[in-house]
Design a protein around this motif. Structure first.
Motif, PDB file in Angstrom:
ATOM      1  N   GLN A  10      -3.150  -8.002  -6.860  1.00  0.00           N
ATOM      2  CA  GLN A  10      -1.976  -8.089  -5.768  1.00  0.00           C
ATOM      3  C   GLN A  10      -1.467  -6.773  -5.554  1.00  0.00           C
ATOM      4  O   GLN A  10      -1.439  -6.063  -4.518  1.00  0.00           O
ATOM      5  CB  GLN A  10      -0.862  -9.081  -6.381  1.00  0.00           C
ATOM      6  CG  GLN A  10      -1.227 -10.323  -6.203  1.00  0.00           C
ATOM      7  CD  GLN A  10       0.074 -11.204  -6.740  1.00  0.00           C
ATOM      8  OE1 GLN A  10       0.921 -11.625  -6.206  1.00  0.00           O
ATOM      9  NE2 GLN A  10       0.009 -11.600  -8.112  1.00  0.00           N
ATOM     10  N   LEU A  11      -1.591  -6.068  -6.665  1.00  0.00           N
ATOM     11  CA  LEU A  11      -1.193  -4.450  -6.740  1.00  0.00           C
ATOM     12  C   LEU A  11      -2.357  -3.745  -5.930  1.00  0.00           C
ATOM     13  O   LEU A  11      -1.781  -2.699  -5.208  1.00  0.00           O
ATOM     14  CB  LEU A  11      -0.953  -4.030  -8.112  1.00  0.00           C
ATOM     15  CG  LEU A  11       0.102  -4.591  -9.023  1.00  0.00           C
ATOM     16  CD1 LEU A  11       0.063  -4.001 -10.428  1.00  0.00           C
ATOM     17  CD2 LEU A  11       1.511  -4.260  -8.373  1.00  0.00           C
ATOM     18  N   GLU A  14      -1.458  -4.057  -2.180  1.00  0.00           N
ATOM     19  CA  GLU A  14      -0.254  -3.320  -1.865  1.00  0.00           C
ATOM     20  C   GLU A  14      -0.681  -1.792  -1.969  1.00  0.00           C
ATOM     21  O   GLU A  14      -0.448  -1.106  -0.894  1.00  0.00           O
ATOM     22  CB  GLU A  14       0.879  -3.521  -3.045  1.00  0.00           C
ATOM     23  CG  GLU A  14       1.204  -5.132  -2.940  1.00  0.00           C
ATOM     24  CD  GLU A  14       2.266  -5.122  -3.831  1.00  0.00           C
ATOM     25  OE1 GLU A  14       2.861  -4.174  -4.483  1.00  0.00           O
ATOM     26  OE2 GLU A  14       2.721  -6.309  -4.199  1.00  0.00           O
ATOM     27  N   ASP A  15      -1.220  -1.257  -2.926  1.00  0.00           N
ATOM     28  CA  ASP A  15      -1.469   0.357  -2.848  1.00  0.00           C
ATOM     29  C   ASP A  15      -2.625   0.554  -1.945  1.00  0.00           C
ATOM     30  O   ASP A  15      -2.256   1.481  -1.345  1.00  0.00           O
ATOM     31  CB  ASP A  15      -1.974   0.506  -4.446  1.00  0.00           C
ATOM     32  CG  ASP A  15      -1.130   0.099  -5.448  1.00  0.00           C
ATOM     33  OD1 ASP A  15       0.082   0.214  -5.071  1.00  0.00           O
ATOM     34  OD2 ASP A  15      -1.400   0.176  -6.728  1.00  0.00           O
ATOM     35  N   TYR A  17      -3.320  -0.562   1.040  1.00  0.00           N
ATOM     36  CA  TYR A  17      -2.834  -0.440   2.680  1.00  0.00           C
ATOM     37  C   TYR A  17      -1.474   0.581   2.414  1.00  0.00           C
ATOM     38  O   TYR A  17      -1.175   1.035   3.741  1.00  0.00           O
ATOM     39  CB  TYR A  17      -2.581  -1.557   3.181  1.00  0.00           C
ATOM     40  CG  TYR A  17      -3.863  -2.433   3.301  1.00  0.00           C
ATOM     41  CD1 TYR A  17      -4.654  -1.948   4.448  1.00  0.00           C
ATOM     42  CD2 TYR A  17      -4.233  -3.451   2.518  1.00  0.00           C
ATOM     43  CE1 TYR A  17      -6.052  -2.616   4.428  1.00  0.00           C
ATOM     44  CE2 TYR A  17      -5.393  -4.305   2.935  1.00  0.00           C
ATOM     45  CZ  TYR A  17      -6.100  -3.700   4.003  1.00  0.00           C
ATOM     46  OH  TYR A  17      -7.460  -4.276   4.162  1.00  0.00           O
ATOM     47  N   ALA A  18      -1.003   0.840   1.304  1.00  0.00           N
ATOM     48  CA  ALA A  18       0.125   1.633   1.441  1.00  0.00           C
ATOM     49  C   ALA A  18      -0.257   3.208   1.150  1.00  0.00           C
ATOM     50  O   ALA A  18       0.456   4.156   1.611  1.00  0.00           O
ATOM     51  CB  ALA A  18       1.156   1.394  -0.018  1.00  0.00           C
ATOM     52  N   LYS A 258       5.535  -6.428 -13.343  1.00  0.00           N
ATOM     53  CA  LYS A 258       5.247  -7.501 -12.377  1.00  0.00           C
ATOM     54  C   LYS A 258       4.568  -8.688 -13.504  1.00  0.00           C
ATOM     55  O   LYS A 258       4.777  -9.525 -12.856  1.00  0.00           O
ATOM     56  CB  LYS A 258       4.190  -7.017 -11.153  1.00  0.00           C
ATOM     57  CG  LYS A 258       3.933  -8.077 -10.248  1.00  0.00           C
ATOM     58  CD  LYS A 258       2.977  -7.587  -9.166  1.00  0.00           C
ATOM     59  CE  LYS A 258       2.492  -8.545  -8.296  1.00  0.00           C
ATOM     60  NZ  LYS A 258       3.670  -9.077  -7.591  1.00  0.00           N
TER      61      LYS A 258
END
Length: 718
Positions: A10-11, A14-15, A17-18, A258
């Motif tokens: 999950q991280l 997120e990372d 596409y961030a 998390k």
């Protein structure tokens, strides 16, 4: 592994596409979670569902090799890549082209373990592993790597995945009965925790033992934490090297927050290496998806709609196949290190060696493909101080006497040459026993011994020395102590100590005095020429003195016959200084002095030579070389039950001409009676024989070198 990896996945999404570098990407990964646990059937069912109903272009995460085996077949049928960061490949890459392992090759781990074993000179190792698909390839790789460093694996300890506490206790008891104290362990976390707890209760986490954990077991300390650390003190573990970076620290902090939020009550400080592999896998998939371009579900209608199962109705996906090709070409620097796939798995690099001390995991060294074991990653250096089980800093020797074990010592039984070994009143005695017990008494620990004669019920030997040596291989004895010659063919089955006496093979022959003593023996000291020469000088000296003296000395005058007799008598009388004639002339005196000096030397030499002839025997061997024995087809004696028949055959001696003998007395009788012309035996035995019969025999010929006498055991003891 599942919960840790899911948080990392999950991280990672997120990372990725961030990240500003990926702001213009036109593709997006979408995750579809299926929690199947470790069940292979559930995993296969979930895979069919994802392919048939969701039409996914990739499946990530079979945790075990059993799950991977099922899903790999689905991948082959649908052309969808099956990606695992923890499970081993179920077969070779050519057979499962759609199974991609985003983790390091286990064979390199096997090489690292073998290098660690070689570093500490351990000669035997026992692998202890869970009997499942995850070890199907790793254990053969490990055994092969250990064989390359001359380390023996005599026993493979398999543990069933569903083993009960009673089963584990039984396994540990069998390990305690082995001499080897070096173990390589690879099993699941739950099984390992129970196993080490029972091993500690049984005293197998004390001094002298060595426990090496292979990755994936090494990350049990990250997953389980303190409960695992408490029962695994002194354990050495290998794990893939991960460079400590600022990005990794930040990820660990976010992951911990998390993970604890999603899994309350479970303590874990950092993600395991498998978690980092999962993180990098998602990044690699996102990069591959962008490289492959936008794709939609392109699973065509099934060509086997009449199939009886969902598996038969799965069609192929060209988009997924394109995604697979892009994934294999992706390279980048990830959290776990350089991400580069070769031969359907990540390229292995370096391993970290950790030591469990208290509640800490201390890094004591590294393994690199180029430099091997080292205390530093960049330069060659010694390993850091390792605290072995039992809080011991001394390197264990790699073997221990089994608990409650008494060494069974085999001792040869034979009728002769009992100076080396014999049984007397039920106790072994002799030179070989004395040396062995001197070594045992010098050890810093007690070794329980029990001597057993290699004899039948009647007290006779049960076989040859080769049979006795082979009985150690058959585990009838732990050690054999006796006059055992170290030979190459025996070393194929057992191990020998260093020789405690030199040895070789020579020929024993009778000696004879070739000079015969008769009434004329007194003539032997001088040769015929010397006798004639001495007689001539006798006459000549007398004649010279007469010529000088007879004109002026009345003692040298008289009738001719008297003067002739005086010439002969005068020289002989000087031998005992009994001459009565006066010598007046100085020239005569000079001649007589010279003659007396010659007479003195001649007399002393003759006396010494005659004494030697009469008192000292000049013994000569009856045979001087082996070629003479072969040429004359003479009979040859040898020590019964020894290896000598093989040697004699190699020396081209006819088998029908060799006679076995048992004792020095038989040696003497056979040589004296002429039953054998020579005896060929090892030098120690011949020296014992000559100590008793030195006056009649001697050793002749070349020495055929051997390695000497040694004690026999299996490789773990010596």
């Amino acid at each position: 592994v599942g919960n840790i990896s899911w948080t990392c996945i999950q991280l990672a999404l997120e990372d990725f596409y961030a990240d500003a570098r990926h702001a213009g990407y036109r593709t997006r990964l979408k995750l579809h979670l299926r929690d199947t646990g470790l069940d292979a059937v559930e995993a296969a069912s979930a895979g069919i569902d994802l392919l048939k109903n969701v039409c996914v272009q990739a499946i990530v995460g079979p945790q075990t090799s059993t799950q991977a085996k099922f899903l790999a077949e689905l991948g082959n049928k649908s052309s969808v890549p099956i990606i695992s960061f923890s499970a081993n490949s179920p077969s070779r890459s050519g057979q499962t082209p759609y199974f991609i392992r985003t983790a390091w090759n286990d064979s390199s781990q096997a090489e690292a373990i073998a290098a660690l074993v070689q570093k500490h000179s351990w000669r035997e190792v026992i692998p202890v592993f869970e009997d499942d698909d995850s070890n199907t390839r790793f254990i053969p790789d490990l055994v092969g790597a250990l064989r390359q460093v001359d380390t023996h694996v005599s026993y493979r300890c398999k543990i069933h995945p569903s083993a009960t506490e009673a089963d584990l206790k039984s396994t540990i008891s069998s390990l305690k009965e082995n001499w080897t104290s070096v173990f390589v362990v690879r099993m699941s976390h739950t099984l390992a925790r129970n196993f080490f707890k029972l091993a500690k209760d049984e005293g197998m986490m004390d001094r002298g033992f060595v426990w090496i954990t292979a990755y994936s077991l090494t990350d049990i300390f990250d997953v389980v934490g303190s409960p695992a650390l408490d029962v695994m003190q002194g354990v050495i573990g290998l794990k893939p090297y991960v460079q400590d970076t600022v990005e990794l620290h930040k990820l660990s902090q976010r992951w911990r927050k998390k993970y604890q939020l999603e899994n309350p009550g479970i303590s874990a400080s950092i993600p395991s290496v498998y978690g980092l592999y999962a993180y990098d896998t998602i990044w690699a998939l996102a990069l591959a998806a962008e490289k492959a371009g936008y794709v939609n579900s392109d699973f065509g209608p099934s060509v086997t709609n009449n199939g009886s199962t969902d598996f038969d109705r799965i069609d192929t996906s060209k988009a997924a196949e394109k995604l697979r090709g892009s994934l294999l070409d992706v390279t980048f620097m990830g959290m776990s290190g350089n991400f580069c796939i070769a031969d359907m798995q990540l390229v292995s690099v370096n391993y970290t060696i950790i030591n469990i001390i208290g509640q800490k995991r201390k890094v004591v060294g590294y393994w690199t493909p180029g430099s091997g074991i080292s205390g530093s990653l960049n330069v060659k250096a010694d390993l850091g101080t390792i605290r072995w089980p039992g809080d011991n800093e001394n390197v264990p020797r790699g073997w221990l006497l089994p608990m409650n074990k008494t060494l069974q010592i085999g001792v040869p039984v034979k009728p002769g040459f009992d100076e080396f070994v014999k049984f007397e009143n039920g106790k072994p005695k002799g030179f070989c026993i004395d040396v062995f017990e001197a070594v045992i008494n010098a050890l810093s620990y007690d070794v329980p011994l029990h001597y057993k004669p290699f004899a039948d019920k009647k007290g006779n030997s049960k076989g040859t020395y080769d049979d006795l040596v082979y009985s150690v291989y058959r585990k009838e004895y732990d050690v054999v102590v006796g006059d055992i010659t170290i030979l190459a063919n025996r070393s194929r089955y057992v191990d020998f100590t260093l020789p405690y006496t030199e040895s070789g093979v020579r020929m024993l022959v009778p000696v004879r005095d070739h000079r015969q003593k008769t009434a004329w023996t007194f003539l032997n000291p001088l040769t015929a020429d010397l006798w004639l020469g001495a007689g001539a000088f006798f006459v000549f000296t007398g004649f010279v003195v007469w010529c000088i003296e007879h004109r002026t000395n009345k003692d040298f005058r008289g009738p001719p016959g008297s003067q002739i007799g005086l010439v002969f008598y005068f020289s002989f009388s000087t031998l005992v200084f009994a001459h009565r004639e006066r010598i007046l002339n100085n020239l005569s005196r000079i001649a007589v002095v010279v003659w007396l000096f010659v007479v003195l030397i001649l007399q002393q030499s003759y006396t010494a030579s005659l004494s030697s002839v009469l008192t000292v025997e000049q013994l000569q061997p009856t045979v001087t070389n082996l070629e003479e024995v072969i040429r004359n087809r003479s009979y040859v004696g040898y020590l019964n039950d020894s290896f000598l028949p093989v040697l004699l055959k190699r020396l081209k001696i006819d088998e029908s001409k060799i006679i076995p003998l048992d004792s020095p007395e038989q040696y003497n009788e056979a040589l004296t009676s002429g039953r054998v012309a020579v005896i060929i035996d090892e030098i120690p035995y011949l020296k014992v024989f000559l100590k008793q019969y030195c006056q009649n025999y001697t050793m002749v010929g070349p020495t055929y070198k051997l390695d000497g006498f040694g004690y026999v055991s299996t490789s773990f003891l010596f």
